[in-house]
Design a protein around this motif. Structure first.
Motif, mmCIF file in Angstrom:
data_model
loop_
_atom_site.group_PDB
_atom_site.id
_atom_site.type_symbol
_atom_site.label_atom_id
_atom_site.label_comp_id
_atom_site.label_asym_id
_atom_site.label_seq_id
_atom_site.Cartn_x
_atom_site.Cartn_y
_atom_site.Cartn_z
ATOM 1 N N TYR A 25 37.143 35.999 40.999
ATOM 2 C CA TYR A 25 37.246 36.236 39.643
ATOM 3 C C TYR A 25 38.746 36.540 39.514
ATOM 4 C CZ TYR A 25 36.661 41.264 40.645
ATOM 5 O OH TYR A 25 36.842 42.515 41.133
ATOM 6 N N GLY A 26 39.126 36.781 38.049
ATOM 7 C CA GLY A 26 40.230 36.989 37.668
ATOM 8 C C GLY A 26 41.352 38.023 38.623
ATOM 9 N N VAL A 27 40.663 39.300 38.784
ATOM 10 C CA VAL A 27 41.515 40.306 39.541
ATOM 11 C C VAL A 27 41.592 40.041 41.119
ATOM 12 C CG1 VAL A 27 41.290 42.697 40.155
ATOM 13 C CG2 VAL A 27 40.588 42.197 38.008
ATOM 14 N N LYS A 31 44.915 39.424 43.072
ATOM 15 C CA LYS A 31 45.256 40.361 44.268
ATOM 16 C C LYS A 31 45.389 39.582 45.605
ATOM 17 C CE LYS A 31 42.916 44.593 43.235
ATOM 18 N NZ LYS A 31 41.800 45.297 43.415
ATOM 19 N N SER A 42 50.872 37.829 37.106
ATOM 20 C CA SER A 42 50.468 38.620 36.050
ATOM 21 C C SER A 42 49.002 37.987 35.774
ATOM 22 C CB SER A 42 51.254 38.049 34.738
ATOM 23 O OG SER A 42 50.352 37.395 33.826
ATOM 24 N N ILE A 43 48.102 39.005 35.448
ATOM 25 C CA ILE A 43 46.831 38.585 35.191
ATOM 26 C C ILE A 43 46.354 37.589 34.317
ATOM 27 C CG2 ILE A 43 46.137 40.734 33.825
ATOM 28 C CD1 ILE A 43 43.839 39.830 36.404
ATOM 29 N N ALA A 44 47.180 37.765 33.195
ATOM 30 C CA ALA A 44 47.172 36.987 32.281
ATOM 31 C C ALA A 44 47.315 35.233 32.630
ATOM 32 C CB ALA A 44 48.148 37.077 30.787
ATOM 33 N N ALA A 45 48.259 35.266 33.377
ATOM 34 C CA ALA A 45 48.533 33.790 34.118
ATOM 35 C C ALA A 45 47.489 33.267 34.622
ATOM 36 C CB ALA A 45 49.947 33.735 34.765
ATOM 37 N N HIS A 47 44.443 34.295 34.486
ATOM 38 C CA HIS A 47 42.963 33.780 33.748
ATOM 39 C C HIS A 47 43.506 32.399 33.011
ATOM 40 C CE1 HIS A 47 41.441 38.068 33.339
ATOM 41 N NE2 HIS A 47 40.375 37.291 33.610
ATOM 42 N N ILE A 48 44.763 32.370 32.414
ATOM 43 C CA ILE A 48 45.140 30.974 31.992
ATOM 44 C C ILE A 48 44.703 29.645 32.621
ATOM 45 C CG2 ILE A 48 46.689 29.917 30.541
ATOM 46 C CD1 ILE A 48 47.698 32.669 29.718
ATOM 47 N N HIS A 51 41.016 29.085 33.580
ATOM 48 C CA HIS A 51 40.421 28.408 32.358
ATOM 49 C C HIS A 51 40.893 26.973 32.156
ATOM 50 C CE1 HIS A 51 37.540 31.213 30.869
ATOM 51 N NE2 HIS A 51 38.327 32.272 31.173
ATOM 52 N N LYS A 75 31.540 39.847 35.357
ATOM 53 C CA LYS A 75 32.740 39.156 35.767
ATOM 54 C C LYS A 75 32.415 37.628 35.630
ATOM 55 C CE LYS A 75 33.351 42.431 39.819
ATOM 56 N NZ LYS A 75 33.062 42.378 41.145
ATOM 57 N N ARG A 76 33.344 36.847 35.326
ATOM 58 C CA ARG A 76 32.909 35.305 35.525
ATOM 59 C C ARG A 76 33.440 34.982 36.964
ATOM 60 N NH1 ARG A 76 32.249 31.210 32.193
ATOM 61 N NH2 ARG A 76 32.478 32.792 30.073
ATOM 62 N N GLU B 28 34.837 38.844 30.074
ATOM 63 C CA GLU B 28 35.493 38.759 31.469
ATOM 64 C C GLU B 28 36.770 39.291 31.611
ATOM 65 O OE1 GLU B 28 35.491 34.081 31.003
ATOM 66 O OE2 GLU B 28 36.562 34.633 32.632
ATOM 67 N N ASP B 32 38.155 42.564 33.410
ATOM 68 C CA ASP B 32 38.898 42.417 34.442
ATOM 69 C C ASP B 32 40.278 43.279 34.390
ATOM 70 O OD1 ASP B 32 37.672 40.352 35.824
ATOM 71 O OD2 ASP B 32 39.158 38.699 35.524
ATOM 72 N N LEU B 36 41.233 46.574 36.600
ATOM 73 C CA LEU B 36 42.723 46.600 37.172
ATOM 74 C C LEU B 36 43.201 47.850 36.898
ATOM 75 C CD1 LEU B 36 43.875 44.332 38.852
ATOM 76 C CD2 LEU B 36 45.308 43.842 36.747
ATOM 77 N N TYR B 60 48.829 37.327 27.150
ATOM 78 C CA TYR B 60 47.846 36.454 26.593
ATOM 79 C C TYR B 60 48.447 36.169 25.213
ATOM 80 C CZ TYR B 60 44.534 37.938 30.128
ATOM 81 O OH TYR B 60 43.721 38.143 31.157
ATOM 82 N N ARG B 62 50.471 33.977 24.060
ATOM 83 C CA ARG B 62 51.158 32.825 23.935
ATOM 84 C C ARG B 62 50.527 31.461 23.393
ATOM 85 N NH1 ARG B 62 51.156 31.596 30.474
ATOM 86 N NH2 ARG B 62 51.471 33.943 30.723
ATOM 87 N N ALA B 65 47.088 29.477 25.057
ATOM 88 C CA ALA B 65 46.591 29.972 26.263
ATOM 89 C C ALA B 65 45.484 29.425 26.545
ATOM 90 C CB ALA B 65 46.410 31.498 26.058
ATOM 91 N N PHE B 66 44.270 29.171 25.624
ATOM 92 C CA PHE B 66 43.038 28.716 26.023
ATOM 93 C C PHE B 66 42.905 27.498 24.883
ATOM 94 C CE2 PHE B 66 43.053 33.102 26.966
ATOM 95 C CZ PHE B 66 42.789 33.401 28.354
#
Lengths: 108, 888
Positions: A25-27, A31, A42-45, A47-48, A51, A75-76, B28, B32, B36, B60, B62, B65-66
Motif C-alpha cells: 500500500y502507499g506507505v 519505504k 515522495s508519497i504523492a508520486a 500514490h499517483i 492509481h 488501507k488500499r 487511503e 497513508d 507516515l 498532490y 499537480r 494527478a488522478f
C-alpha cells in the motif's frame, strides 16, 4: 507490442508491489522503494503511479482493514494482476535478450 | 492512549488535501499520510514531521494527478439520486392526477397574475427613461389654498413662465408648454390647401423644451428654431403627414396655418420619438407666438388668477442648485404675485413622479398611470399567489402519509434529513416549473382580458432577459414558499413509526393538522375580503350611476365644435339643428353640465374688490341650455342674451348667505372687474363626478366660448331606426356647415358612465380576482376533504351499520370545514370593513356598509365551501358500508 507503455518509475513501483506480495500500500511501497533503490521517494508520486497502474489494469486493489494507527482509516492494498506479471516478465526478457547481444569488449 | 497521539498534522494541510483529492481516494491517501506522519514524529520529532507532511500534501498539487474516470463504482452518487428523485416525482404526478391538476392550476394562475403585473409595472416605469439628467428635472406645480381646501394643480398661470425665467436662479433650462388640444391645421401648398382636423399633439413651446426633452435635430437648431414668433418645429413623422413623402430638409420654410388664423413657418425638423413618453407632441410652435397674437387674450396669458391645464412648466436645475433652494425662491415668487385672497404656492415635483401624477399633457397621450390601482393589482396578484401556495402546503402535508413509507425506507437506507428535504424541494421545483410554463399562456389571456384598462403598449415579452430573470426568481421563491414546510414535515418522520403498520397515526399529528386549519382560515379570509370588496365597489358604482345628477342625461348627444374666429356660424347652425325632425332641442355651451374639465374663476360679491372672493365654477352657454337639461329654476328667471346676466346655483346662494332664493335676485357679482347681475337661482346639479361635492357655480351667457353643441333627441315612441334617421340628418347638416370636420357625437350618459371608469376597472379586476381566489380555495378544500373523508371511510361504514342516516354523516363530515369557514369570516369581516370604509371615504356621495352585506359574504363563502365538501361527503355517506368494511 505491449498494450501499455510503462515509465521507469512506474516499472519500479510495479516491481515493488510484486515484491511486497499482498502487503503493498502507499506507505509500504514508498519505504521499500527507498530501501531498495536508495533514492528519496515522495508519497504523492507513489500514490499517483499506483492509481495509474490501476487504470492500466496492471494492478488490482481492495480496501483492507482499519487500524487505530491511521486514525481509523483503511488501507488500499494493491496486488499485481496477470497482465502486470506479463508486462514485468516481458520487460525482464527484453532486457536479458539485449544484454546477451552486448559484446564483452564494449565495456573495456 | 499514548501521549504521542496528541500530535497531529497541520489542519490546514489536511483540508487542502481533502480539497485536492477525489473523494473516493481520500481515505487511503489521508490514512497513508497519517501513518507516515506518526512514524516520523517518533523518528525525527514533530516539527520536522509536520514539514514533511506539508511537502507531501503539495506533492498532490499537480494537474491530472488522478484521472477522472477511475472505477465505475466510484462515480458520484448524487447524479443517480437526482435521476431517482425525478423518476419518483414524475410517478407521483402521474399517479395522483387530481393533486397534480389542483397544484398546476393554482400555482400557474398565481404565477401568471404576477407575470402580467410585472409586465405592466415595467411598462409604467419605462416612461421617459431616455431623457438625460432626469434627477435634475422637476415640474412646477401649484398648491391652491382656499378656505381650508387644498388643491394640487399640475398647471401654472400664464405669467409664471416669464416670472420664473426672470426671477429664479439656479435653473439650467426652463421648458414652457402651452398645449393646444384638437387643433386644426391647414397646409399651404401653392394654391392648394389641405386641412387636418383634431390634431392632439400640438403645443406651444420655448427653445428649452426641445433641449430638455433632448430631441435630435435633422434640420435647424435649438438656438434659432423656436426663438422668434411664428415658427414651428415638426417631427419627421409629422412632416410626412403634412407634406407627404419629402426629405425633411425640404419642409423648412413651408407654411402652416393653425386655428385658421396663425400662420407659421417650419423652422426645424427633429427625429420622432420611439420610446415610451408622456410628451406626445409632434408640433412645437414657438411660445412667443402667443404673446404676439390675440391668443394672449383668449389664453389669459397674463392673468395670475386664471388657470388652464394647458399651461405647464418643467425646469432643469443646474448641478449646484438644490430643489429646496429653488422651492424657497418659488415661495417668494408665490407671495409676490399671489393676492391675499388668491394665495397659491408654486412647488417642484420630481420628474419620476410626473408619469403617475400630473402627466396628462396631451389628450391623445397615454392614459395616466394610476399608482394606487397598480398597488391594488399588485396586492391582488400576491394574495392569489399566496392562496395557491397555501393550497400546495395543505394538500402536501395532508397527503404526507402516502409518502411516509417512502420516507421510512429512504431513511433506513441511509438518507439524511437534508437529502430528503432536498428531494421534496426539487419535486416542488418541478411542479412549479411546469406551472410556470403553463402560466405563460394564462398571462397572455390576462393581458388580453384586461386590455382596456392596461395601458396600450404593454406586451408579453417572455424572452427579454429581465422577464426571464423575474420568472426565474419567482419560480425559486414559489418553490421555496410552497415546498419548504411540506418538506420539513415529510422528512421529519421517524422511520420506525413510518414503517409500522398503523401508519395513519402520523396524519393525526396535531401540529400539521393545526397548521393546515390555520392556513385554510387565511385562504378563506382572503377570499371573503375579495367577495366583500366586489360587492361594495359594485354597489357604489351602481349608486353613482343611478343617483339623480340634477339634470336630464337621457337621449342627449353632444359634439365638439371646431374652433372658429366668430361664433355666428355656430349660432345659425344650432338654430337649424333645433328644427330637424326628431330633435327636441339644441343648445350651445362651453361644456356639458357634468364633465371632466373644470373652469373656475374668482368672484367678488357686492363690489369689484369686495371681501373674500369665491371660487366659482363657470358654465356658459345660451338660454335653451337649462330647458334642454331640465334644470329647474328655483327663483327669478332664465338668462336672456345679455352678457351681464347670470344664474347661480343653490349652493352658491347659501354660500353668499341668502336664506331663501328670492333674496339673491338683483344682487351684483364681480369677476375680473366685470359686473354680473343675478337674475335667477337654479337648482343644484352635479358639475363633477360624484366623488366630489357640489361647488358654487354660475351659469351665464357668453357667446365667445361655445365649444359644445348639445342636442336633445325626441325619444317618446321612437324606434331605434327613427333615431338613426335623425342622426343621419344631423350628419348631413354638419357636413354642409363644416365640410372639413368629421361628424362625431357622444351620448351624455356614456360619458357619465366613463367618469367611473377607474372604479369600473377595479371592479372588473376584482371580479376576476374573487373568482380565482374562490376557485383556488375551493380546489384546496376539495383536495383536503377528499383526503380526510378517504381516511374516515371505515368510521363512516361503522356509523352507518350502527344506524346513522345519510344527512347525519354529511353533517358530521362538513362540520369541521364549516367551522374553519366561520373562523375565516370572523377574521375577514373587520379587515374588509376597515379597508372598504376607507375606500368609500373618497366619495362625496357614497353607500353605507350594511349588515346584510356581511351576511351575504359569509353566506356565499359558506355555500361555496358546502358545495365543495358535499360533493365528497355525500358520496362517502352513500357508500355501502359492506364495501368499505369488507377489506382490511
Amino acid at each position: 507490442m505491449r498494450k501499455a507503455y510503462l515509465g521507469e518509475f512506474e516499472e519500479l513501483v510495479l516491481l515493488t508491489t510484486a515484491i511486497l506480495n499482498g502487503e503493498a500500500y502507499g506507505v509500504s511501497v514508498a519505504k521499500e522503494l527507498k530501501r531498495l533503490t536508495g533514492r528519496s521517494v515522495s508519497i504523492a508520486a507513489v500514490h499517483i503511479s499506483l492509481h495509474r497502474l490501476l487504470d492500466k489494469g496492471l494492478v488490482n486493489s481492495y480496501m483492507g482493514g482499519a487500524t487505530t494507527s491511521r486514525g481509523g482509516r483503511r488501507k488500499r492494498i494493491f496486488t499485481v494482476t496477470v497482465a502486470g506479471r506479463h508486462i514485468l516478465q516481458e520487460i525482464h526478457d527484453t532486457r536479458n535478450q539485449m544484454w546477451e547481444l552486448v559484446p564483452k569488449t564494449s565495456f573495456s | 492512549m499514548q501521549a504521542k497521539h496528541t500530535s497531529h498534522p497541520p489542519r490546514w494541510a489536511t483540508k487542502l488535501l481533502e480539497w485536492l483529492c477525489p473523494e473516493e481516494l481520500l481515505e487511503e491517501i489521508e490514512g497513508d499520510l497519517q501513518e507516515l506522519f506518526e512514524e516520523r514524529v517518533e523518528e525525527v520529532g514533530e516539527k520536522k514531521a509536520r514539514r514533511e507532511y506539508i511537502r507531501s500534501v503539495f506533492g498532490y498539487l499537480r494537474p491530472f494527478a488522478f484521472s477522472k474516470t477511475t472505477n465505475p463504482s466510484m462515480k458520484p452518487l448524487y447524479l443517480d439520486m437526482l435521476r431517482n428523485y425525478l423518476t419518483i416525482a414524475i410517478r407521483m404526478l402521474l399517479r395522483n392526477k387530481l393533486r397534480t391538476a389542483i397544484h398546476m392550476l393554482g400555482l400557474s394562475i398565481g404565477i401568471s397574475t404576477c407575470l402580467a403585473l410585472y409586465q405592466i409595472i415595467s411598462f409604467e416605469l419605462s416612461f421617459d427613461q431616455h431623457i438625460p439628467d432626469r434627477e435634475r428635472i422637476y415640474q412646477v406645480m401649484m398648491q391652491v389654498e382656499h378656505k381650508e381646501e387644498k388643491h394640487t394643480n399640475y398647471m401654472v398661470p400664464g405669467p409664471t413662465h416669464a416670472a420664473i425665467r426672470k426671477e429664479i436662479t439656479g435653473l439650467e433650462q426652463i421648458a414652457s408648454f402651452y398645449t393646444l388640444y384638437g387643433a386644426r391645421v391647414k397646409v399651404v401648398a401653392g394654391h392648394e390647401r389641405k386641412t387636418f382636423t383634431s390634431q392632439h399633439d400640438v403645443t406651444f413651446a420655448n427653445p428649452d423644451v426641445l433641449r430638455l426633452l433632448s430631441y435630435e435635430w435633422i434640420s435647424g437648431s435649438a438656438e434659432t428654431a423656436l426663438s422668434a414668433p411664428y415658427q414651428v418645429v415638426l417631427t419627421e413623422q409629422k412632416v410626412q403627414k403634412y407634406f407627404g413623402d419629402i426629405a425633411p430638409e425640404k419642409a423648412i420654410g413651408r407654411e402652416l396655418i393653425y386655428l385658421d388664423s396663425i400662420r407659421v413657418m417650419v423652422s426645424g425638423v427633429v427625429h420622432s420619438r420611439e420610446a415610451n413618453t408622456d410628451f406626445v407632441f409632434n408640433d412645437f410652435i414657438s411660445l412667443s407666438t402667443i404673446e404676439q397674437t390675440a391668443l394672449n387674450k383668449t389664453f389669459y396669458f397674463e392673468e395670475w388668477g386664471y388657470l388652464a391645464s394647458a399651461s405647464r412648466a418643467f425646469v432643469k436645475l443646474s448641478p449646484s442648485a438644490t430643489p429646496e433652494g429653488v422651492n424657497r425662491q418659488l415661495a417668494t415668487l408665490s407671495d409676490k404675485y399671489g393676492s391675499k385672497e388668491n394665495s397659491f404656492a408654486l412647488q417642484l415635483q420630481p420628474f419620476r413622479e410626473v408619469h403617475f401624477k400630473g402627466a396628462d399633457l396631451g389628450r391623445s397621450g397615454p392614459t395616466l398611470a394610476n399608482l394606487p390601482a397598480l398597488y391594488g393589482l399588485g396586492m391582488i396578484a400576491l394574495f392569489i399567489l399566496l392562496i395557491a401556495c397555501i393550497n400546495f402546503i395543505n394538500l402536501e402535508t395532508a397527503q404526507a402519509i402516502y409518502r411516509a413509507k417512502e420516507v421510512g425506507i429512504r431513511k433506513t437506507l441511509g438518507s439524511k434529513r437534508s437529502e430528503l428535504i432536498w428531494q421534496f424541494q426539487s419535486e416542488t421545483l418541478l411542479i412549479t416549473l411546469l406551472a410556470t410554463l403553463l402560466s405563460l399562456a394564462f398571462a397572455k389571456g390576462i393581458l388580453l382580458y384586461f386590455a382596456e384598462m392596461i395601458p396600450q403598449g404593454v406586451t408579453l415579452s417572455v424572452f427579454s432577459p429581465a422577464t426571464l430573470l423575474f420568472l426565474l426568481s419567482l419560480l425559486i421563491l414559489v418553490a421555496f414558499l410552497a415546498g419548504f414546510y411540506p418538506a420539513i414535515v415529510l422528512s421529519g418522520y421517524s422511520p420506525i413509526k413510518a414503517l409500522r403498520k398503523g401508519v395513519s397515526s402520523l396524519s393525526r399529528q396535531t401540529r400539521s393538522a393545526f397548521m393546515r386549519k390555520n392556513l385554510t382560515v387565511i385562504q378563506f379570509a382572503l377570499s371573503q375580503v375579495f367577495i366583500f370588496a366586489t360587492l361594495v365597489i359594485g354597489g357604489q358604482i351602481r349608486h353613482m350611476l343611478e343617483l339623480d345628477m340634477g339634470f336630464d342625461k337621457e337621449a342627449i348627444i353632444y359634439m365638439h365644435l371646431p374652433r372658429q374666429a366668430t361664433d355666428d356660424g355656430h349660432i345659425l347652425f344650432t338654430g337649424r339643428i333645433g328644427q330637424v325632425e326628431g330633435v327636441a332641442a339644441a343648445s350651445l355651451s362651453n361644456s356639458t353640465p357634468a364633465s371632466n374639465s373644470m373652469w373656475t374663476n374668482e368672484v367678488h360679491f357686492a363690489s369689484p374688490a369686495g371681501k373674500t372672493p369665491y371660487q366659482v365654477q363657470q358654465k356658459v352657454g345660451d338660454s335653451t341650455y337649462l330647458k334642454l337639461y331640465d334644470i329647474p329654476i328655483l327663483a327669478g328667471r332664465n338668462i336672456g342674451n345679455k352678457g351681464d346676466e347670470t344664474l347661480i346655483n343653490d349652493t352658491f346662494r347659501k354660500k353668499l348667505g341668502f336664506t331663501h332664493a328670492g333674496q339673491a335676485l338683483g344682487q351684483t357679482l364681480y369677476m375680473m372687474d366685470q359686473p354680473y347681475t343675478i337674475v335667477g337661482v337654479m337648482a343644484d346639479f352635479h358639475l363633477r363626478p360624484l366623488s366630489e361635492a357640489i361647488l358654487p357655480a354660475m351659469y351665464r351667457y357668453d357667446f365667445n366660448r361655445y365649444m359644445v353643441l348639445n342636442v336633445k333627441l325626441q325619444t317618446g315612441g321612437k324606434t331605434a331606426g327613427e333615431v338613426k334617421q335623425t342622426l343621419a340628418r344631423l350628419e348631413a347638416l354638419w357636413k354642409e356647415q363644416y365640410p372639413d370636420e368629421e361628424f362625431t357625437y357622444t351620448f351624455l350618459d356614456e360619458t357619465i358612465t366613463k367618469f367611473y371608469q377607474t372604479e369600473a376597472n377595479i371592479l372588473k379586476m376584482l371580479w376576476v380576482a374573487t373568482g380565482i381566489a374562490i376557485l383556488i380555495s375551493c380546489l384546496g378544500l376539495l383536495g383536503l376533504s377528499a383526503f380526510t373523508i378517504a381516511q374516515r371511510t371505515k368510521e363512516i361504514g361503522i356509523r352507518k351499520v350502527l344506524g346513522a342516516s345519510v344527512s347525519q354523516i354529511v353533517g358530521l363530515l362538513s362540520k369541521d370545514f364549516l367551522k374553519v369557514i366561520l373562523i375565516a369570516f370572523v377574521v375577514a369581516a373587520p379587515i374588509a370593513w376597515l379597508l372598504l370604509s376607507r375606500w368609500l371615504e373618497d366619495f362625496e356621495y357614497r353607500i353605507t356598509l350594511q349588515w346584510w352585506m356581511f351576511v351575504m359574504v359569509g353566506g356565499l363563502a359558506l355555500l361555496a365551501a358546502l358545495l365543495t365538501v358535499s360533493s365528497q361527503s355525500i358520496r362517502a355517506a352513500l357508500t355501502n358500508p359492506a364495501k368499505s368494511l369488507r377489506s382490511e
